[in-house]
Design an enzyme around this catalytic site. Sequence first.
Site, mmCIF file in Angstrom:
data_model
loop_
_atom_site.group_PDB
_atom_site.id
_atom_site.type_symbol
_atom_site.label_atom_id
_atom_site.label_comp_id
_atom_site.label_asym_id
_atom_site.label_seq_id
_atom_site.Cartn_x
_atom_site.Cartn_y
_atom_site.Cartn_z
ATOM 1 N N ASP A 228 -76.146 40.112 -22.593
ATOM 2 C CA ASP A 228 -75.026 39.369 -21.998
ATOM 3 C C ASP A 228 -75.547 38.530 -20.840
ATOM 4 N N LEU B 146 -73.691 37.582 -18.441
ATOM 5 C CA LEU B 146 -72.844 37.946 -17.287
ATOM 6 C C LEU B 146 -72.252 36.696 -16.636
ATOM 7 N N ASP C 179 -79.137 34.732 -21.880
ATOM 8 C CA ASP C 179 -78.235 33.737 -22.465
ATOM 9 C C ASP C 179 -78.554 33.654 -23.959
ATOM 10 N N THR D 262 -62.179 33.904 -34.854
ATOM 11 C CA THR D 262 -60.789 33.952 -34.409
ATOM 12 C C THR D 262 -59.859 33.283 -35.407
ATOM 13 N N ASP D 263 -58.600 33.724 -35.406
ATOM 14 C CA ASP D 263 -57.603 33.070 -36.271
ATOM 15 C C ASP D 263 -57.304 31.640 -35.809
ATOM 16 N N GLU D 264 -57.701 31.307 -34.561
ATOM 17 C CA GLU D 264 -57.381 29.967 -34.051
ATOM 18 C C GLU D 264 -58.099 28.870 -34.829
ATOM 19 N N TYR E 257 -61.927 24.987 -27.642
ATOM 20 C CA TYR E 257 -62.364 26.365 -27.925
ATOM 21 C C TYR E 257 -62.372 26.642 -29.425
ATOM 22 N N LYS F 49 -65.457 27.409 -32.140
ATOM 23 C CA LYS F 49 -65.550 28.623 -32.964
ATOM 24 C C LYS F 49 -65.616 28.256 -34.453
ATOM 25 N N ASN G 113 -54.830 37.782 -31.669
ATOM 26 C CA ASN G 113 -54.930 38.052 -30.223
ATOM 27 C C ASN G 113 -55.106 39.533 -29.935
ATOM 28 N N ASP H 134 -46.507 22.635 -20.437
ATOM 29 C CA ASP H 134 -47.079 23.260 -21.626
ATOM 30 C C ASP H 134 -48.588 23.011 -21.688
ATOM 31 N N HIS I 256 -50.967 22.783 -27.652
ATOM 32 C CA HIS I 256 -50.613 24.209 -27.776
ATOM 33 C C HIS I 256 -50.235 24.584 -29.215
HETATM 34 P P1 NAD Z 1 -64.715 37.579 -23.052
HETATM 35 O O1 NAD Z 1 -64.584 36.210 -22.469
HETATM 36 O O2 NAD Z 1 -63.978 38.705 -22.430
HETATM 37 O O3 NAD Z 1 -66.263 38.010 -23.077
HETATM 38 C C1 NAD Z 1 -67.273 37.135 -23.437
HETATM 39 C C2 NAD Z 1 -68.610 37.766 -23.034
HETATM 40 O O4 NAD Z 1 -69.655 36.885 -23.456
HETATM 41 C C3 NAD Z 1 -68.772 37.963 -21.526
HETATM 42 O O5 NAD Z 1 -69.313 39.230 -21.252
HETATM 43 C C4 NAD Z 1 -69.758 36.859 -21.133
HETATM 44 O O6 NAD Z 1 -70.551 37.197 -20.006
HETATM 45 C C5 NAD Z 1 -70.590 36.735 -22.392
HETATM 46 N N1 NAD Z 1 -71.214 35.414 -22.534
HETATM 47 C C6 NAD Z 1 -70.619 34.199 -22.393
HETATM 48 N N2 NAD Z 1 -71.526 33.222 -22.590
HETATM 49 C C7 NAD Z 1 -72.705 33.844 -22.902
HETATM 50 C C8 NAD Z 1 -73.989 33.373 -23.229
HETATM 51 N N3 NAD Z 1 -74.282 32.056 -23.283
HETATM 52 N N4 NAD Z 1 -74.960 34.273 -23.505
HETATM 53 C C9 NAD Z 1 -74.706 35.606 -23.441
HETATM 54 N N5 NAD Z 1 -73.501 36.106 -23.110
HETATM 55 C C10 NAD Z 1 -72.512 35.233 -22.856
HETATM 56 O O7 NAD Z 1 -64.358 37.408 -24.581
HETATM 57 P P2 NAD Z 1 -63.581 38.408 -25.559
HETATM 58 O O8 NAD Z 1 -62.139 38.203 -25.404
HETATM 59 O O9 NAD Z 1 -64.180 39.758 -25.426
HETATM 60 O O10 NAD Z 1 -63.989 37.782 -26.962
HETATM 61 C C11 NAD Z 1 -65.170 38.209 -27.631
HETATM 62 C C12 NAD Z 1 -65.323 37.394 -28.912
HETATM 63 O O11 NAD Z 1 -64.183 37.596 -29.735
HETATM 64 C C13 NAD Z 1 -65.426 35.891 -28.671
HETATM 65 O O12 NAD Z 1 -66.379 35.376 -29.559
HETATM 66 C C14 NAD Z 1 -64.032 35.368 -29.006
HETATM 67 O O13 NAD Z 1 -64.100 34.056 -29.504
HETATM 68 C C15 NAD Z 1 -63.606 36.342 -30.086
HETATM 69 N N6 NAD Z 1 -62.146 36.551 -30.180
HETATM 70 C C16 NAD Z 1 -61.439 37.015 -29.094
HETATM 71 C C17 NAD Z 1 -60.078 37.272 -29.245
HETATM 72 C C18 NAD Z 1 -59.233 37.786 -28.104
HETATM 73 O O14 NAD Z 1 -58.014 37.920 -28.270
HETATM 74 N N7 NAD Z 1 -59.804 38.104 -26.954
HETATM 75 C C19 NAD Z 1 -59.439 37.040 -30.466
HETATM 76 C C20 NAD Z 1 -60.193 36.528 -31.511
HETATM 77 C C21 NAD Z 1 -61.558 36.326 -31.377
HETATM 78 O O1 DAU Z 2 -55.791 34.156 -31.505
HETATM 79 C C1 DAU Z 2 -57.008 34.616 -31.007
HETATM 80 C C2 DAU Z 2 -57.298 34.004 -29.657
HETATM 81 O O2 DAU Z 2 -56.408 34.609 -28.734
HETATM 82 C C3 DAU Z 2 -58.743 34.170 -29.203
HETATM 83 O O3 DAU Z 2 -59.587 33.487 -30.082
HETATM 84 C C4 DAU Z 2 -58.944 33.670 -27.771
HETATM 85 O O4 DAU Z 2 -60.254 33.952 -27.331
HETATM 86 C C5 DAU Z 2 -57.936 34.361 -26.877
HETATM 87 O O5 DAU Z 2 -58.049 33.848 -25.556
HETATM 88 C C6 DAU Z 2 -56.516 34.172 -27.394
HETATM 89 O O6 DAU Z 2 -56.110 32.794 -27.295
HETATM 90 P P1 DAU Z 2 -54.613 32.402 -26.850
HETATM 91 O O7 DAU Z 2 -54.626 31.020 -26.342
HETATM 92 O O8 DAU Z 2 -53.635 32.751 -27.903
HETATM 93 O O9 DAU Z 2 -54.423 33.481 -25.661
HETATM 94 P P2 DAU Z 2 -53.860 33.357 -24.175
HETATM 95 O O10 DAU Z 2 -53.790 34.743 -23.642
HETATM 96 O O11 DAU Z 2 -54.594 32.335 -23.369
HETATM 97 O O12 DAU Z 2 -52.382 32.817 -24.406
HETATM 98 C C7 DAU Z 2 -51.475 33.521 -25.234
HETATM 99 C C8 DAU Z 2 -50.199 32.707 -25.296
HETATM 100 O O13 DAU Z 2 -49.564 32.751 -24.004
HETATM 101 C C9 DAU Z 2 -50.390 31.229 -25.585
HETATM 102 O O14 DAU Z 2 -49.289 30.763 -26.354
HETATM 103 C C10 DAU Z 2 -50.379 30.570 -24.214
HETATM 104 C C11 DAU Z 2 -49.410 31.435 -23.457
HETATM 105 N N1 DAU Z 2 -49.655 31.560 -22.008
HETATM 106 C C12 DAU Z 2 -50.884 31.930 -21.600
HETATM 107 C C13 DAU Z 2 -51.156 32.090 -20.262
HETATM 108 C C14 DAU Z 2 -52.539 32.481 -19.798
HETATM 109 C C15 DAU Z 2 -48.609 31.362 -21.103
HETATM 110 O O15 DAU Z 2 -47.471 31.044 -21.500
HETATM 111 N N2 DAU Z 2 -48.869 31.537 -19.775
HETATM 112 C C16 DAU Z 2 -50.113 31.874 -19.313
HETATM 113 O O16 DAU Z 2 -50.292 31.992 -18.082
#
Ligand code: NAD
Ligand code: DAU
Length: 354
Positions: A35, A37, A61, A136-138, A161, A165, A190, A289, A293
Amino acid sequence: MSKTYLVTGGAGFIGSNFILYMLDRYDDIRIINVDKLTYAGNLENLRSVQTDPRYSFVQADICDTAAITRIFEADDVDYVVNFAAESHVDRSILDPEAFVRTNVCGTVNLLNAAKNAWQTGDDVYRDGVKFLQVSTDEVYGSLGKDGFFTESTPLDPHSPYSSSKASADLFVKAYWDTYKLPVNITRCSNNYGPYQFPEKLIPLIINNTLNHRSLPVYGDGLQIRDWLYVRDHCKALDMTLSNGRPGEIYNVGGHNERTNLFIINTILNYIKNNVDPSVDESLITHVRDRKGHDRRYAIAPDKIRRDLGWYPETPFEKGILLTLEWYINNREWTDNITSGQYREYYDNMYGVHS
Ligand code: NAD
Ligand code: DAU
């Protein structure tokens, strides 16, 4: 059979949950956490395993070819699980290039290093190796009122983003199509649960409510996300590594569609009734917004259920309680990561309200 996992981004939200899940479940594995960090990485999440002989940490990295090659040379890695990413949509709108560097170039660098380390002949690899891309589903874009994303839904990402991905996914697919590198891609909805950085909706709303800060609702707040408890996701990744057919994509979803306003009201009511009766709806603030979005995400996790036997075990009502209790009982975790160098960003982004 004992396996060595190279987990990238293991100090982040899902990565750290995955490491804890796997070390809890298997005695005979080794995990190397790589990581960089960034602001989102926090080794505190892994404090309980930091002296565990099965676990080691390398700060690097994923774009750094020499550092990644050294790791493959030093250890016989069996699985790469690539979580490392810039993961927040709002940040990608402010600084898209950081997302291209890590999410696209970093993934290609890892694919190359894995291919070089594992290849034993033309399109032939050491037995039992796999590269798992956590996507991700996005990447599928946005749904209308009806329908679900399936693995054959065309890619139609909208944010920097999700575009980064989707690009990474295409490179992973290319390494399978071109070189037969054994890969899987998972695309999940999510996630929510412990250790999520409080820039994402659920931990942000919990933290802001506890601190009497305003609760920002983007637009009308009727956007829909399909919430997946992080532990269920970790189980899906484990099952995909063990039994996923090389070259396949698996969608992972929670069957928990909720509007953002529903999420915000659920959190606010819980805290009002159980922690602090002085908070109320006046904290809810509709703000501009998000650009581009996406309106609705929803996953049909039929393929992973049929082929691997996985299904989401945690209903939203249970998962949100576990999550609320964790954040309420671990307030210093959020306080620590939202102080110091992150405070300015956090306050600029979300404002301070007393
Ligand atoms: P996060 O942002 O919490 O963690 C990302 C981690 O990657 C951190 O520890 C960061 O230090 C590390 N990192 C960033 N850039 C780096 C680099 N260049 N080299 C090495 N390490 C690096 O993310 P998360 O929410 O845990 O998501 C993890 C994975 O899952 C991501 O690939 C994200 O796209 C995917 N994902 C997340 C969600 C969600 O809801 N959180 C949903 C779908 C997919
Ligand atoms: O669907 C998977 C994705 O879910 C992951 O790939 C991403 O890494 C993860 O960040 C997440 O993306 P979203 O954009 O869906 O998550 P976020 O928590 O940023 O926002 C969730 C929803 O809430 C979105 O419709 C935006 C809205 N939102 C978000 C924030 C931070 C608000 O209305 N207010 C806020 O302050």
